[in-house]
Scaffold this motif. Structure first.
Motif, PDB file in Angstrom:
ATOM      1  N   ALA A  53       0.836  -1.196   0.000  1.00  0.00           N
ATOM      2  CA  ALA A  53       0.000   0.000   0.000  1.00  0.00           C
ATOM      3  C   ALA A  53       0.873   1.248   0.000  1.00  0.00           C
ATOM      4  O   ALA A  53       1.990   1.240   0.519  1.00  0.00           O
ATOM      5  CB  ALA A  53      -0.908   0.008   1.223  1.00  0.00           C
ATOM      6  N   TRP A  84      -0.089  -0.722  -9.857  1.00  0.00           N
ATOM      7  CA  TRP A  84      -0.609   0.104  -8.775  1.00  0.00           C
ATOM      8  C   TRP A  84      -1.951   0.690  -9.180  1.00  0.00           C
ATOM      9  O   TRP A  84      -2.097   1.170 -10.297  1.00  0.00           O
ATOM     10  CB  TRP A  84       0.367   1.238  -8.435  1.00  0.00           C
ATOM     11  CG  TRP A  84       1.541   0.771  -7.637  1.00  0.00           C
ATOM     12  CD1 TRP A  84       2.737   0.330  -8.135  1.00  0.00           C
ATOM     13  CD2 TRP A  84       1.641   0.673  -6.226  1.00  0.00           C
ATOM     14  NE1 TRP A  84       3.561  -0.030  -7.104  1.00  0.00           N
ATOM     15  CE2 TRP A  84       2.915   0.177  -5.912  1.00  0.00           C
ATOM     16  CE3 TRP A  84       0.763   0.968  -5.185  1.00  0.00           C
ATOM     17  CZ2 TRP A  84       3.344  -0.044  -4.605  1.00  0.00           C
ATOM     18  CZ3 TRP A  84       1.192   0.747  -3.878  1.00  0.00           C
ATOM     19  CH2 TRP A  84       2.469   0.248  -3.604  1.00  0.00           C
ATOM     20  N   GLU A  85      -2.918   0.637  -8.266  1.00  0.00           N
ATOM     21  CA  GLU A  85      -4.228   1.235  -8.550  1.00  0.00           C
ATOM     22  C   GLU A  85      -4.691   2.050  -7.356  1.00  0.00           C
ATOM     23  O   GLU A  85      -4.482   1.662  -6.200  1.00  0.00           O
ATOM     24  CB  GLU A  85      -5.251   0.171  -8.920  1.00  0.00           C
ATOM     25  CG  GLU A  85      -5.463  -0.904  -7.892  1.00  0.00           C
ATOM     26  CD  GLU A  85      -6.397  -2.009  -8.361  1.00  0.00           C
ATOM     27  OE1 GLU A  85      -7.192  -2.484  -7.521  1.00  0.00           O
ATOM     28  OE2 GLU A  85      -6.331  -2.395  -9.537  1.00  0.00           O
ATOM     29  N   THR A 142      -7.177   3.117  -4.774  1.00  0.00           N
ATOM     30  CA  THR A 142      -8.336   2.456  -4.194  1.00  0.00           C
ATOM     31  C   THR A 142      -9.155   3.400  -3.315  1.00  0.00           C
ATOM     32  O   THR A 142     -10.251   3.047  -2.894  1.00  0.00           O
ATOM     33  CB  THR A 142      -7.898   1.237  -3.356  1.00  0.00           C
ATOM     34  OG1 THR A 142      -6.964   1.668  -2.365  1.00  0.00           O
ATOM     35  CG2 THR A 142      -7.280   0.170  -4.251  1.00  0.00           C
ATOM     36  N   PHE A 143      -8.593   4.574  -3.043  1.00  0.00           N
ATOM     37  CA  PHE A 143      -9.309   5.554  -2.236  1.00  0.00           C
ATOM     38  C   PHE A 143      -8.804   6.944  -2.587  1.00  0.00           C
ATOM     39  O   PHE A 143      -7.601   7.149  -2.743  1.00  0.00           O
ATOM     40  CB  PHE A 143      -9.082   5.302  -0.736  1.00  0.00           C
ATOM     41  CG  PHE A 143      -9.638   6.380   0.143  1.00  0.00           C
ATOM     42  CD1 PHE A 143     -10.985   6.430   0.449  1.00  0.00           C
ATOM     43  CD2 PHE A 143      -8.812   7.370   0.656  1.00  0.00           C
ATOM     44  CE1 PHE A 143     -11.503   7.441   1.252  1.00  0.00           C
ATOM     45  CE2 PHE A 143      -9.313   8.383   1.466  1.00  0.00           C
ATOM     46  CZ  PHE A 143     -10.671   8.417   1.761  1.00  0.00           C
ATOM     47  N   CYS A 192      -4.945  10.000  -0.579  1.00  0.00           N
ATOM     48  CA  CYS A 192      -5.235   8.893  -1.498  1.00  0.00           C
ATOM     49  C   CYS A 192      -4.546   7.626  -1.013  1.00  0.00           C
ATOM     50  O   CYS A 192      -3.530   7.683  -0.326  1.00  0.00           O
ATOM     51  CB  CYS A 192      -4.724   9.218  -2.904  1.00  0.00           C
ATOM     52  SG  CYS A 192      -5.486  10.668  -3.642  1.00  0.00           S
ATOM     53  N   GLU A 193      -5.138   6.517  -1.392  1.00  0.00           N
ATOM     54  CA  GLU A 193      -4.520   5.234  -1.079  1.00  0.00           C
ATOM     55  C   GLU A 193      -4.410   4.438  -2.366  1.00  0.00           C
ATOM     56  O   GLU A 193      -5.352   4.378  -3.163  1.00  0.00           O
ATOM     57  CB  GLU A 193      -5.360   4.473  -0.061  1.00  0.00           C
ATOM     58  CG  GLU A 193      -4.707   3.217   0.436  1.00  0.00           C
ATOM     59  CD  GLU A 193      -5.486   2.564   1.576  1.00  0.00           C
ATOM     60  OE1 GLU A 193      -5.529   1.322   1.582  1.00  0.00           O
ATOM     61  OE2 GLU A 193      -6.051   3.291   2.417  1.00  0.00           O
ATOM     62  N   TYR A 194      -3.246   3.877  -2.566  1.00  0.00           N
ATOM     63  CA  TYR A 194      -2.974   3.028  -3.724  1.00  0.00           C
ATOM     64  C   TYR A 194      -2.646   1.630  -3.227  1.00  0.00           C
ATOM     65  O   TYR A 194      -2.096   1.463  -2.139  1.00  0.00           O
ATOM     66  CB  TYR A 194      -1.766   3.548  -4.509  1.00  0.00           C
ATOM     67  CG  TYR A 194      -2.004   4.835  -5.260  1.00  0.00           C
ATOM     68  CD1 TYR A 194      -2.236   4.822  -6.640  1.00  0.00           C
ATOM     69  CD2 TYR A 194      -1.971   6.053  -4.620  1.00  0.00           C
ATOM     70  CE1 TYR A 194      -2.432   6.008  -7.333  1.00  0.00           C
ATOM     71  CE2 TYR A 194      -2.174   7.243  -5.308  1.00  0.00           C
ATOM     72  CZ  TYR A 194      -2.398   7.209  -6.662  1.00  0.00           C
ATOM     73  OH  TYR A 194      -2.596   8.382  -7.357  1.00  0.00           O
ATOM     74  N   ARG A 195      -2.980   0.636  -4.030  1.00  0.00           N
ATOM     75  CA  ARG A 195      -2.664  -0.758  -3.710  1.00  0.00           C
ATOM     76  C   ARG A 195      -1.821  -1.350  -4.836  1.00  0.00           C
ATOM     77  O   ARG A 195      -2.095  -1.130  -6.012  1.00  0.00           O
ATOM     78  CB  ARG A 195      -3.941  -1.589  -3.558  1.00  0.00           C
ATOM     79  CG  ARG A 195      -4.732  -1.259  -2.336  1.00  0.00           C
ATOM     80  CD  ARG A 195      -4.099  -1.846  -1.107  1.00  0.00           C
ATOM     81  NE  ARG A 195      -4.703  -1.277   0.095  1.00  0.00           N
ATOM     82  CZ  ARG A 195      -4.218  -1.449   1.305  1.00  0.00           C
ATOM     83  NH1 ARG A 195      -3.144  -2.162   1.494  1.00  0.00           N
ATOM     84  NH2 ARG A 195      -4.796  -0.894   2.333  1.00  0.00           N
ATOM     85  N   THR A 228      -0.934  -4.474  -6.848  1.00  0.00           N
ATOM     86  CA  THR A 228      -1.580  -5.753  -7.166  1.00  0.00           C
ATOM     87  C   THR A 228      -0.586  -6.902  -7.241  1.00  0.00           C
ATOM     88  O   THR A 228      -0.990  -8.063  -7.241  1.00  0.00           O
ATOM     89  CB  THR A 228      -2.343  -5.660  -8.501  1.00  0.00           C
ATOM     90  OG1 THR A 228      -1.431  -5.312  -9.542  1.00  0.00           O
ATOM     91  CG2 THR A 228      -3.466  -4.619  -8.421  1.00  0.00           C
TER      92      THR A 228
END
Length: 167
Positions: free
Chosen positions: A111, A136-137, A139-140, A155-158, A160
């Motif tokens: 994250a 990376w996407e 998610t928030f 922002c939050e990225y995850r 994959t």
């Protein structure tokens, strides 16, 4: 493992070993995420902290070939770092900079907590543009906030496909 940073429109994070922004809400967010956890940084990031001292109420790990341990743990390389953190809860590990450390450890992060600042500053240190990374996407994306006329959002990225924390 996670990473946390504040970036400008061009994903700039710093200029001459200083942060680009001092937004109280961002500082509070950083503290909320990292207190009681482990922060991982490079030598220059440590030296840029107030008084050049480790962050209070956190386990501080510094990647450096030239520092000696004081009130923080020193790891000389990735192998040493991964050996040191293997017994820690990876959800409680936060990479906090600088540019080289982010680039080196980003593939291992699950994250990324990014404060996106809608401003452009004169930066000479940058974070990887996660919007251009295929694994990376976002998610928030929080609501727009304003401090001293500067817009920002959390922002939050995850990731994959994070790499295993092994060397």
């Amino acid at each position: 493992m996670n990473c946390i940073a504040a970036v400008d429109r061009n994903w700039g994070i710093g200029l001459d070993n200083s942060l680009l922004f001092h937004i109280p809400q961002d500082m509070s967010f950083f503290k909320e995420k990292t207190v009681g956890n482990t922060v991982i940084m490079g030598k220059n990031t440590l030296l840029s902290l107030p008084g050049g001292k480790p962050l209070a109420n956190r386990r501080n790990i510094v990647l450096s070939t030239s520092l000696s341990e004081k009130d923080f743990i020193v790891c000389k390389d990735l192998k040493n770092l991964f050996e040191k953190i293997k017994s820690y809860d990876s959800d409680k590990l936060f990479v906090i900079g600088g540019e080289q450390i982010y680039k080196m450890l980003l593939p291992y992060c699950s994250a990324a907590y990014i404060t996106r600042v809608n401003d452009e500053r004169n930066a000479n240190k940058f974070f990887v543009n996660l919007d251009l990374c295929k694994n990376w996407e976002m998610t928030f994306k929080g609501e727009k906030q304003i401090y001293n006329g500067t817009e920002f959002c959390f922002c939050e990225y995850r990731n994959t496909q994070p790499k295993n924390l092994e060397y």
